[in-house]
Design a protein around this motif. Structure first.
Motif, PDB file in Angstrom:
ATOM      1  N   ASN A   1       0.759  -1.136  -0.003  1.00 25.31           N
ATOM      2  CA  ASN A   1      -0.075  -0.041  -0.047  1.00 25.31           C
ATOM      3  C   ASN A   1       0.879   1.105  -0.102  1.00 25.31           C
ATOM      4  OD1 ASN A   1      -2.868  -0.647   0.016  1.00 25.31           O
ATOM      5  ND2 ASN A   1      -2.482  -1.703   1.859  1.00 25.31           N
ATOM      6  N   VAL A   2       1.811   1.395   0.796  1.00 29.54           N
ATOM      7  CA  VAL A   2       2.816   2.364   1.020  1.00 29.54           C
ATOM      8  C   VAL A   2       3.558   2.785  -0.511  1.00 29.54           C
ATOM      9  CG1 VAL A   2       4.760   3.496   1.956  1.00 29.54           C
ATOM     10  CG2 VAL A   2       2.949   2.523   3.310  1.00 29.54           C
ATOM     11  N   ALA A   3       3.944   1.672  -1.158  1.00 32.49           N
ATOM     12  CA  ALA A   3       4.573   1.734  -2.319  1.00 32.49           C
ATOM     13  C   ALA A   3       3.760   2.145  -3.749  1.00 32.49           C
ATOM     14  CB  ALA A   3       5.293   0.432  -2.684  1.00 32.49           C
ATOM     15  N   LEU A   4       2.725   1.723  -3.376  1.00 29.48           N
ATOM     16  CA  LEU A   4       1.571   2.173  -4.524  1.00 29.48           C
ATOM     17  C   LEU A   4       1.173   3.423  -4.246  1.00 29.48           C
ATOM     18  CD1 LEU A   4      -0.811  -1.050  -4.898  1.00 29.48           C
ATOM     19  CD2 LEU A   4       0.998  -0.275  -6.384  1.00 29.48           C
ATOM     20  N   ALA A   5       0.961   3.944  -3.046  1.00 30.17           N
ATOM     21  CA  ALA A   5       0.537   5.327  -2.766  1.00 30.17           C
ATOM     22  C   ALA A   5       1.593   6.289  -3.233  1.00 30.17           C
ATOM     23  CB  ALA A   5       0.222   5.551  -1.028  1.00 30.17           C
ATOM     24  N   TYR A   6       2.932   5.916  -2.682  1.00 33.00           N
ATOM     25  CA  TYR A   6       4.100   6.320  -3.274  1.00 33.00           C
ATOM     26  C   TYR A   6       3.866   6.846  -4.963  1.00 33.00           C
ATOM     27  CZ  TYR A   6       8.737   8.209  -3.965  1.00 33.00           C
ATOM     28  OH  TYR A   6       9.980   8.745  -4.468  1.00 33.00           O
ATOM     29  N   GLN A   7       3.736   5.657  -5.474  1.00 34.74           N
ATOM     30  CA  GLN A   7       4.003   5.203  -6.911  1.00 34.74           C
ATOM     31  C   GLN A   7       2.804   5.968  -7.816  1.00 34.74           C
ATOM     32  OE1 GLN A   7       6.959   4.552  -8.430  1.00 34.74           O
ATOM     33  NE2 GLN A   7       6.068   4.704 -10.572  1.00 34.74           N
ATOM     34  N   PHE A   8       1.794   5.756  -7.285  1.00 36.23           N
ATOM     35  CA  PHE A   8       0.571   5.998  -8.301  1.00 36.23           C
ATOM     36  C   PHE A   8      -0.440   7.218  -7.928  1.00 36.23           C
ATOM     37  CE2 PHE A   8       1.578   1.635  -9.451  1.00 36.23           C
ATOM     38  CZ  PHE A   8       1.578   1.685 -10.566  1.00 36.23           C
ATOM     39  N   LEU A   9      -0.231   7.532  -6.457  1.00 32.39           N
ATOM     40  CA  LEU A   9      -1.058   8.594  -5.916  1.00 32.39           C
ATOM     41  C   LEU A   9      -0.121   9.848  -5.469  1.00 32.39           C
ATOM     42  CD1 LEU A   9      -3.356   6.594  -3.278  1.00 32.39           C
ATOM     43  CD2 LEU A   9      -3.793   7.187  -5.696  1.00 32.39           C
ATOM     44  N   ASP A  10       1.113   9.710  -5.941  1.00 37.27           N
ATOM     45  CA  ASP A  10       1.961  10.835  -5.424  1.00 37.27           C
ATOM     46  C   ASP A  10       2.116  11.106  -4.161  1.00 37.27           C
ATOM     47  OD1 ASP A  10       3.129  10.824  -8.348  1.00 37.27           O
ATOM     48  OD2 ASP A  10       1.383  11.704  -8.910  1.00 37.27           O
ATOM     49  N   GLU A  11       1.901  10.343  -3.295  1.00 40.90           N
ATOM     50  CA  GLU A  11       1.735  10.760  -1.686  1.00 40.90           C
ATOM     51  C   GLU A  11       3.506  10.887  -1.382  1.00 40.90           C
ATOM     52  OE1 GLU A  11      -0.596   8.326   0.566  1.00 40.90           O
ATOM     53  OE2 GLU A  11      -2.364   8.598  -0.763  1.00 40.90           O
ATOM     54  N   PRO A  12       3.691  11.778  -0.326  1.00 43.36           N
ATOM     55  CA  PRO A  12       4.761  11.861  -0.100  1.00 43.36           C
ATOM     56  C   PRO A  12       5.051  10.744   1.217  1.00 43.36           C
ATOM     57  CG  PRO A  12       3.768  13.652   0.759  1.00 43.36           C
ATOM     58  CD  PRO A  12       2.756  12.796  -0.351  1.00 43.36           C
ATOM     59  N   VAL A  13       6.212   9.892   1.193  1.00 42.54           N
ATOM     60  CA  VAL A  13       6.686   8.987   2.130  1.00 42.54           C
ATOM     61  C   VAL A  13       7.979   9.381   2.716  1.00 42.54           C
ATOM     62  CG1 VAL A  13       6.866   6.588   2.714  1.00 42.54           C
ATOM     63  CG2 VAL A  13       5.221   7.350   0.759  1.00 42.54           C
ATOM     64  N   SER A  14       7.854   9.761   4.105  1.00 39.54           N
ATOM     65  CA  SER A  14       9.027  10.164   4.713  1.00 39.54           C
ATOM     66  C   SER A  14       9.825   8.910   4.978  1.00 39.54           C
ATOM     67  CB  SER A  14       8.536  10.869   6.155  1.00 39.54           C
ATOM     68  OG  SER A  14       7.980   9.663   6.772  1.00 39.54           O
ATOM     69  N   PRO A  15      11.208   9.341   5.083  1.00 39.29           N
ATOM     70  CA  PRO A  15      12.133   8.042   5.532  1.00 39.29           C
ATOM     71  C   PRO A  15      11.790   7.220   6.679  1.00 39.29           C
ATOM     72  CG  PRO A  15      13.367  10.005   4.981  1.00 39.29           C
ATOM     73  CD  PRO A  15      11.980  10.409   5.091  1.00 39.29           C
ATOM     74  N   LYS A  16      10.886   7.964   7.913  1.00 37.33           N
ATOM     75  CA  LYS A  16      10.717   7.277   9.040  1.00 37.33           C
ATOM     76  C   LYS A  16       9.220   6.267   8.586  1.00 37.33           C
ATOM     77  CE  LYS A  16      11.662  10.485  12.571  1.00 37.33           C
ATOM     78  NZ  LYS A  16      11.008  11.537  13.726  1.00 37.33           N
ATOM     79  N   ARG A  17       8.666   6.633   7.635  1.00 36.86           N
ATOM     80  CA  ARG A  17       7.596   5.751   7.385  1.00 36.86           C
ATOM     81  C   ARG A  17       8.094   4.531   6.361  1.00 36.86           C
ATOM     82  NH1 ARG A  17       2.362   8.495   4.565  1.00 36.86           N
ATOM     83  NH2 ARG A  17       2.607   9.537   6.811  1.00 36.86           N
ATOM     84  N   TRP A  18       9.139   4.843   5.661  1.00 37.93           N
ATOM     85  CA  TRP A  18       9.935   3.867   4.901  1.00 37.93           C
ATOM     86  C   TRP A  18      10.562   2.669   5.750  1.00 37.93           C
ATOM     87  CZ3 TRP A  18       8.291   2.207   0.398  1.00 37.93           C
ATOM     88  CH2 TRP A  18       7.801   3.209  -0.371  1.00 37.93           C
ATOM     89  N   LEU A  19      11.050   3.279   6.877  1.00 36.77           N
ATOM     90  CA  LEU A  19      11.609   2.513   7.758  1.00 36.77           C
ATOM     91  C   LEU A  19      10.456   1.550   8.619  1.00 36.77           C
ATOM     92  CD1 LEU A  19      14.304   1.791   9.330  1.00 36.77           C
ATOM     93  CD2 LEU A  19      13.980   3.631  11.070  1.00 36.77           C
ATOM     94  N   GLY A  20       9.343   2.459   8.909  1.00 39.10           N
ATOM     95  CA  GLY A  20       8.342   1.393   9.637  1.00 39.10           C
ATOM     96  C   GLY A  20       7.825   0.312   8.742  1.00 39.10           C
ATOM     97  N   THR A  21       7.884   0.736   7.341  1.00 41.13           N
ATOM     98  CA  THR A  21       7.457  -0.569   6.469  1.00 41.13           C
ATOM     99  C   THR A  21       8.432  -1.316   6.491  1.00 41.13           C
ATOM    100  OG1 THR A  21       8.283   0.836   4.639  1.00 41.13           O
ATOM    101  CG2 THR A  21       5.908   0.919   4.929  1.00 41.13           C
ATOM    102  N   ALA A  22       9.789  -1.079   6.433  1.00 43.27           N
ATOM    103  CA  ALA A  22      10.856  -2.237   6.500  1.00 43.27           C
ATOM    104  C   ALA A  22      10.736  -3.069   7.861  1.00 43.27           C
ATOM    105  CB  ALA A  22      12.235  -1.702   6.568  1.00 43.27           C
ATOM    106  N   PHE A  23      10.412  -2.423   8.913  1.00 39.17           N
ATOM    107  CA  PHE A  23      10.107  -3.250  10.184  1.00 39.17           C
ATOM    108  C   PHE A  23       9.007  -4.061   9.893  1.00 39.17           C
ATOM    109  CE2 PHE A  23      12.557   0.093  12.696  1.00 39.17           C
ATOM    110  CZ  PHE A  23      13.367  -0.672  13.079  1.00 39.17           C
ATOM    111  N   ILE A  24       7.857  -3.884   9.216  1.00 35.73           N
ATOM    112  CA  ILE A  24       6.874  -4.500   9.102  1.00 35.73           C
ATOM    113  C   ILE A  24       7.292  -5.868   8.054  1.00 35.73           C
ATOM    114  CG2 ILE A  24       4.549  -4.911   7.719  1.00 35.73           C
ATOM    115  CD1 ILE A  24       4.007  -1.884   8.830  1.00 35.73           C
ATOM    116  N   PHE A  25       7.961  -5.544   7.174  1.00 36.88           N
ATOM    117  CA  PHE A  25       8.568  -6.432   6.500  1.00 36.88           C
ATOM    118  C   PHE A  25       9.296  -7.794   6.948  1.00 36.88           C
ATOM    119  CE2 PHE A  25      11.936  -8.051   3.356  1.00 36.88           C
ATOM    120  CZ  PHE A  25      11.221  -8.894   2.570  1.00 36.88           C
TER     121      PHE A  25
END
Length: 135
Positions: free
Chosen positions: A89-113
């Motif tokens: 969802n974060v990746a698609l929002a970033y890619q297709f909805l042009d939503e800004p994704v902060s480094p903290k949010r990417w780090l959080g998604t990495a922890f989820i992964f």
């Protein structure tokens, strides 16, 4: 193997469905001034928007795949694996909805992964045994 396929389809249906629904609803919101809030015309426009319909259908498919996977595997395995959809969802929002994704949010998604990987490694053996016993 069938559980992995159904879970993958569930994750993709959920993530793409959420993206379509979000894009469609943002379009509907842009049609009327913000101070109006909800109006009957917004509902009419939403019912006419193909992205909203596609998103809704994909989310219904997600629920079907999710329910089917629960009939084959433990909830303690399925739910964490389904949470991989958060990353998609974060990746698609970033890619297709042009939503800004902060480094903290990417780090959080990495922890989820990482959590999903750990849970899938521990739960895969038991789920595989259930699939073999079911046949």
């Amino acid at each position: 193997m069938k559980t992995a396929i159904v879970l993958t389809l569930a994750i993709l249906a959920q993530a793409i469905g959420n993206t379509c629904l979000s894009k469609g609803m943002k379009f509907i919101a842009s049609l009327s001034p913000a101070e109006d809030g909800f109006s009957l015309m917004m509902l009419v426009h939403a019912m006419e928007n193909p992205l909203i319909w596609l998103g809704t259908i994909l989310l219904i498919l997600f629920f079907i795949f999710f329910a089917v996977s629960l009939s084959w595997a433990d909830l303690s395995f399925v739910l964490p694996v389904i949470s991989f959809g958060y990353i998609v969802n974060v990746a698609l929002a970033y890619q297709f909805l042009d939503e800004p994704v902060s480094p903290k949010r990417w780090l959080g998604t990495a922890f989820i992964f990482l959590g999903v990987v750990l849970v899938s490694k521990t739960g895969a053996g038991r789920t595989a045994v259930k699939e073999v016993n079911a046949q």
